[in-house]
Design a protein around this motif. Structure first.
Motif, PDB file in Angstrom:
ATOM      1  N   HIS A  60      45.327  49.658  41.216  1.00  0.00           N
ATOM      2  CA  HIS A  60      45.059  48.842  41.101  1.00  0.00           C
ATOM      3  C   HIS A  60      45.512  48.379  39.945  1.00  0.00           C
ATOM      4  CE1 HIS A  60      40.485  48.482  41.406  1.00  0.00           C
ATOM      5  NE2 HIS A  60      41.037  48.953  42.497  1.00  0.00           N
ATOM      6  N   ALA A  61      46.306  49.279  39.114  1.00  0.00           N
ATOM      7  CA  ALA A  61      47.596  49.455  37.592  1.00  0.00           C
ATOM      8  C   ALA A  61      49.004  48.624  38.316  1.00  0.00           C
ATOM      9  CB  ALA A  61      48.003  51.402  36.526  1.00  0.00           C
ATOM     10  N   ALA A  62      48.951  49.089  39.494  1.00  0.00           N
ATOM     11  CA  ALA A  62      50.096  48.261  39.751  1.00  0.00           C
ATOM     12  C   ALA A  62      50.714  46.945  39.567  1.00  0.00           C
ATOM     13  CB  ALA A  62      50.406  48.663  41.178  1.00  0.00           C
ATOM     14  N   LYS A  63      49.168  46.637  39.774  1.00  0.00           N
ATOM     15  CA  LYS A  63      49.218  44.945  39.872  1.00  0.00           C
ATOM     16  C   LYS A  63      50.081  44.275  38.109  1.00  0.00           C
ATOM     17  CE  LYS A  63      46.314  40.262  39.726  1.00  0.00           C
ATOM     18  NZ  LYS A  63      45.504  40.311  40.754  1.00  0.00           N
ATOM     19  N   GLY A  64      51.389  43.875  38.404  1.00  0.00           N
ATOM     20  CA  GLY A  64      51.786  42.943  37.233  1.00  0.00           C
ATOM     21  C   GLY A  64      52.448  44.169  36.996  1.00  0.00           C
ATOM     22  N   VAL A  65      52.708  44.709  37.155  1.00  0.00           N
ATOM     23  CA  VAL A  65      53.868  46.302  36.800  1.00  0.00           C
ATOM     24  C   VAL A  65      54.646  46.772  37.963  1.00  0.00           C
ATOM     25  CG1 VAL A  65      54.227  48.621  36.570  1.00  0.00           C
ATOM     26  CG2 VAL A  65      52.140  47.548  35.560  1.00  0.00           C
ATOM     27  N   HIS A  66      53.993  46.547  39.203  1.00  0.00           N
ATOM     28  CA  HIS A  66      55.143  46.470  40.240  1.00  0.00           C
ATOM     29  C   HIS A  66      55.744  45.168  41.497  1.00  0.00           C
ATOM     30  CE1 HIS A  66      55.254  50.688  39.260  1.00  0.00           C
ATOM     31  NE2 HIS A  66      54.054  50.548  39.273  1.00  0.00           N
TER      32      HIS A  66
END
Length: 143
Positions: A60-66
């Protein structure tokens, strides 16, 4: 620089000592070093957890970051609808990775819940599977 998350699931923290006849003698730290040396076009982030919910949180935290994820979900590959749903939810390209050839092992390992939501699957090449996944995601992202 394009960022890629390399996410490792349960028991991968034991690489190098756990069933070396199946998984080899390369440690997870060795895999990380190999990936960093190979992936000069990417900013790589590495995470490992033995807990399904923590892996989902990382996805979930990867969205918009990776820009994408290379995922070795370990045994969760064969059991986790929740990981499959998390991958589908973030809409990032995912390359599924396995050190061993899961299709040449026990029948329960032949089913992957990750494969239907992944760009592709690489298995059976030991630690080199990660390098092949880096090349695959690089090609997929056209970098």
């Amino acid at each position: 620089m394009t960022s890629i998350l390399i996410l490792n699931g349960p028991n991968l923290n034991l690489l190098g000592t756990r069933q070396p006849e199946v998984y080899g003698s390369t440690t997870l730290a060795d895999v990380e070093a190999m990936c960093r040396a190979h992936a000069t076009a990417f900013d790589l982030s590495f995470e490992q957890s033995n807990h399904e919910g923590v892996l989902i949180d990382h996805i979930h935290a990867a969205k918009g970051v990776h820009a994408g994820i290379i995922l070795n979900a370990g045994a969760y590959t064969h059991t986790s609808v929740a990981l499959m749903d998390a991958i589908a939810s973030v809409e990032l390209p995912v390359i599924e990775v396995h050190l061993s050839n899961i299709h040449a092992r026990e029948a329960f390992r032949h089913k992957s819940y990750i494969a239907p939501v992944a760009v592709g699957q690489i298995c059976g090449f030991g630690a080199q599977s990660y390098l092949l996944a880096i090349d695959a995601i690089k090609g997929h992202l056209k970098i």
